[in-house]
Design an enzyme around this catalytic site. Sequence first.
Site, short mmCIF file in Angstrom:
data_model
loop_
_atom_site.label_atom_id
_atom_site.label_comp_id
_atom_site.label_asym_id
_atom_site.label_seq_id
_atom_site.Cartn_x
_atom_site.Cartn_y
_atom_site.Cartn_z
N LYS A 188 -70.26 14.74 103.52
CA LYS A 188 -69.36 13.38 103.99
C LYS A 188 -68.12 13.93 104.60
CE LYS A 188 -70.66 9.81 100.61
NZ LYS A 188 -70.34 8.92 99.75
N ASP A 243 -67.06 3.17 101.24
CA ASP A 243 -66.96 3.61 99.67
C ASP A 243 -65.77 2.74 98.88
OD1 ASP A 243 -69.31 4.99 99.79
OD2 ASP A 243 -68.37 6.90 100.01
#
Length: 274
Positions: free
Chosen positions: A65, A101
């Site tokens: 990420k 997220d």
Amino acid sequence: MEKYAVIGNPINHSLSPSMHNAAFRSEERDANYEAIQVSVEAFDAEIAHLLAGDFNGFNVTVPFKERIIPHLDELSPFAKRCGAVNTVIKADGKWLGDNTDGAGFMEGLHEIKVVTSEDRILIIGAGGASKAIYLALADASPQQLVIVNRTVEKAAAMVQKTHEAWSLAKAEKYLADFTIIIQTTSIGLPASKNETPIQLTNLQAGTVVVDIIYNPAETAFLKQAKTKGAVIQNGLPMFIGQGALAYQRWTGHMPNLEVMKKKLLEELGGQSSL
Ligand code: ATR
């Protein structure tokens, strides 16, 4: 045909392909989503090759990420704040990095709780998963926001000045003060399935308790919280939320959430604590 993929390592157990393909099929979209394992050692070469190919978008998961960022043309403001990207969108030939997220977590949480300025929130864990959740909750301006972590320095490095970083022991002692508690550590996964990151002795009935793990559907932490009368939620709503928002970034509209949820419950063997 549109092409999407999740990249990570390991990636073979990812439920993202099932979830997204079920949503694509439900609207008869000519699109496919696959899981691609990218090598940790050869990440830069492999990701450059994938980005130069004919994909329309990607999801990015552990451990890439952060490493994907130098390969992208632009970042959304939230991805910039997180320093992490979980969704990559192709727009006008450029690659945009976003992070769904935090908003995905909030979508899930809203099924059981709307965060207000009265809430006192405790986040357990200061790893990659915690950061996006922390920033999204900070944006809701609760009365108190505390991150606790085994390594307190990591929590201290994450919090902004109006928020606090505590030890696990302090959280145990003052647990009754919190209205929302979120478990973001890896404790409760199969490798430590009977463990909890903190003792729940002082937990009050009615407290909202979320564990972002969804397999197992009920960690030891959630089981104990339920016994004490907490309102519990596992990680499935967040997983669906982040996936649905990625889908929306790619296609311009939200997917059918019920289709996604049904498919995931099937894959997980029907177990759920939604
Ligand atoms: P992720 O990116 O999935 O959040 P991570 O960055 O490895 O994973 O973070 C794992 C989190 O679980 C951290 O908060 C970690 O605490 P430390 O920062 O002190 O390492 C926490 N964690 C993992 N194992 C733990 C244990 N046995 N006891 C307490 N906390 C633990």
